[in-house]
Design an enzyme around this catalytic site. Structure first.
Site, short mmCIF file in Angstrom:
data_model
loop_
_atom_site.label_atom_id
_atom_site.label_comp_id
_atom_site.label_asym_id
_atom_site.label_seq_id
_atom_site.Cartn_x
_atom_site.Cartn_y
_atom_site.Cartn_z
N GLU A 133 30.15 1.84 -55.44
CA GLU A 133 28.71 2.12 -55.39
C GLU A 133 28.36 3.59 -55.22
O GLU A 133 27.58 3.98 -54.36
CB GLU A 133 28.09 1.27 -54.25
N GLU A 239 32.16 -9.70 -57.85
CA GLU A 239 31.51 -10.21 -56.64
C GLU A 239 30.39 -11.22 -56.95
O GLU A 239 29.38 -11.27 -56.29
CB GLU A 239 30.91 -9.05 -55.81
O1 G3I Z 1 33.38 -8.29 -37.59
C1 G3I Z 1 32.16 -7.99 -36.88
C2 G3I Z 1 32.06 -8.85 -35.63
O2 G3I Z 1 33.12 -8.48 -34.74
C3 G3I Z 1 30.70 -8.62 -34.97
O3 G3I Z 1 30.58 -9.48 -33.86
C4 G3I Z 1 29.60 -8.92 -36.00
C5 G3I Z 1 28.22 -8.73 -35.43
O4 G3I Z 1 27.96 -7.35 -35.32
O5 G3I Z 1 29.74 -8.03 -37.13
C6 G3I Z 1 30.98 -8.28 -37.80
O6 G3I Z 1 31.07 -7.41 -38.90
C7 G3I Z 1 30.23 -7.77 -40.00
C8 G3I Z 1 31.11 -7.97 -41.24
O7 G3I Z 1 30.31 -8.21 -42.39
C9 G3I Z 1 32.10 -9.12 -41.08
O8 G3I Z 1 31.38 -10.31 -40.93
C10 G3I Z 1 29.27 -6.61 -40.25
O9 G3I Z 1 28.37 -6.53 -39.16
C11 G3I Z 1 28.49 -6.85 -41.53
O10 G3I Z 1 27.71 -5.70 -41.84
C12 G3I Z 1 29.47 -7.07 -42.68
O11 G3I Z 1 28.72 -7.39 -43.85
C13 G3I Z 1 29.48 -7.23 -45.05
C14 G3I Z 1 28.72 -6.25 -45.95
O12 G3I Z 1 29.44 -6.10 -47.20
C15 G3I Z 1 28.61 -4.90 -45.28
O13 G3I Z 1 27.79 -4.08 -46.07
C16 G3I Z 1 29.57 -8.58 -45.75
O14 G3I Z 1 30.36 -9.48 -44.97
C17 G3I Z 1 30.20 -8.40 -47.12
O15 G3I Z 1 30.16 -9.62 -47.86
C18 G3I Z 1 29.46 -7.33 -47.93
O16 G3I Z 1 30.13 -7.15 -49.13
C19 G3I Z 1 29.58 -6.14 -50.00
C20 G3I Z 1 30.74 -5.53 -50.76
O17 G3I Z 1 31.71 -5.03 -49.85
C21 G3I Z 1 30.25 -4.45 -51.71
N1 G3I Z 1 29.26 -5.01 -52.63
C22 G3I Z 1 28.11 -5.63 -51.94
C23 G3I Z 1 28.61 -6.74 -51.02
C24 G3I Z 1 27.45 -7.43 -50.35
O18 G3I Z 1 26.77 -6.52 -49.51
#
Ligand code: G3I
Length: 326
Positions: A133, A239
């Site tokens: 991105e 994705e």
């Molecule tokens: O692991 C922590 C956990 O310990 C904590 O308790 C919890 C609450 O704060 O957060 C957890 O981390 C989260 C992580 O996902 C794992 O679940 C993050 O806050 C959260 O921001 C993160 O979101 C991910 C997101 O990217 C971040 O921008 C999504 O799972 C993931 O599916 C998403 O994937 C992205 C691709 O990498 C790039 N393309 C877009 C796609 C969707 O946004």
């Protein structure tokens, strides 16, 4: 598991990889999730485990446990593995965000990060999303910490650093919102032209295809993929998920969703795109349910399997589109 033939077997017969993004906690704790992943898919991407933040929560150390668990599961079950992602502006560690670095310190940090991570998995990961991105929605280069410190050439360096450690790994640029021919995909296309002109070792482009709310026209997706292939690049869908506006879903959403998945698979087969990764194994694990206000904006069942990893119409549509290849 079902006594029906697995999707991965049907995909294999037409040289296609169908995969899913994998969450390490669900992999460890949910048997139906694990079984569906193993039985139905021949490719996977660690959803978060290989990103800089999850890998490096503490400065000066790496925590590879979650990434190793997913990668080793994929290897054990003969799956193609996509690494995601080495350079992104999101999910950097908290200590990194607080760091007052010089441009040279950042450059050296990024080189060491890429060398370390790519080196660890060089015989296990088939394809890396090296840079994720880098182009903004308006088509300009996204002004990230990497761009601010190194200019656009941070992309060149990232691919070179990955290539010098693992020349046999396929190195991709990955982005969203550039799936069909549009202003953003034009900008991504021009970026690819510049990188290729500069001799950057890039093998392909990952199109995320998060079809949330609107669905990129399959014909335009095919036209877009072809022009990148004409540059000598491979293309993959990296994705995919399909959701509708929560306040205005179609009458028969699961059938509409199935129709679109089938159309995209037929497009892939028509333009020799041989990889489609869905962004999650089942609906219960979809990022759409957790991300910002998305759960109130979109329907939250965007994948091929329902909350209990049962096959949905979308699964059958993908399977039938693949079968028609024979
Ligand atoms: O692991 C922590 C956990 O310990 C904590 O308790 C919890 C609450 O704060 O957060 C957890 O981390 C989260 C992580 O996902 C794992 O679940 C993050 O806050 C959260 O921001 C993160 O979101 C991910 C997101 O990217 C971040 O921008 C999504 O799972 C993931 O599916 C998403 O994937 C992205 C691709 O990498 C790039 N393309 C877009 C796609 C969707 O946004």
């Amino acid at each position: 598991m079902s006594n029906e033939r697995p999707l991965r077997e049907i995909a294999h017969e037409c040289g296609f990889k169908v995969g899913a993004a994998v969450d390490s906690d669900l992999l460890r704790n949910d048997v139906s999730y694990r079984d569906a992943l193993r039985y139905e898919f021949n490719a996977l991407t660690p959803e978060n485990a290989l990103k800089m933040g999850p890998l490096r929560p503490i400065r000066g150390t790496y925590d590879f446990a979650d990434a190793d668990a997913i990668v080793n599961f994929g290897r054990k079950h003969g799956m193609t593995i996509r690494g995601h992602t080495l350079v992104w502006h999101n999910q950097t560690p908290a200590w990194f965000q607080a760091w007052d670095y010089t441009d040279e310190q950042l450059r050296r940090f990024l080189r060491d990060h890429i060398h370390t991570v790519v080196g660890r998995y060089r015989s296990k990961i088939d394809t890396w999303d090296v840079v994720n991105e880098a182009v903004s929605d308006d088509g300009t280069m996204r002004e990230t910490v990497w761009y601010d410190a190194m200019g656009e050439r941070y992309i060149d360096r990232a691919f070179e650093w990955a290539n010098e450690i693992s020349p046999e790994t396929d190195l991709y640029y990955n982005d969203y919102g550039a799936d069909a021919v549009n202003k953003k995909s034009d900008a991504v296309y021009e970026l690819m032209e510049r990188l290729l002109d500069r001799g950057v070792p890039i093998d392909g482009v990952g199109f995320q295809l998060h079809a949330l709310g609107d669905r990129p026209n399959p014909e335009s997706v095919g036209e877009n993929f072809r022009r990148f292939q004409d540059l000598g690049l491979d293309v993959q869908i990296t994705e995919m998920d399909v959701a509708f506006p929560a306040d205005d879903p179609p009458e028969n959403p699961l059938e509409k969703q199935a129709e679109y998945y089938g159309d995209i698979v037929r497009t892939c087969l028509a333009v020799d795109c041989n990889m489609l990764i869905t962004w999650g194994v089942n609906d219960a694990g979809s990022w759409v349910r957790e991300f910002k206000d998305f759960a109130s904006r979109y329907t939250v069942d965007p994948l091929l399997f329902d909350d209990h990893s049962n096959r949905k119409p979308a699964y059958r549509a993908v399977r039938d589109a693949l079968r028609r290849v024979k």
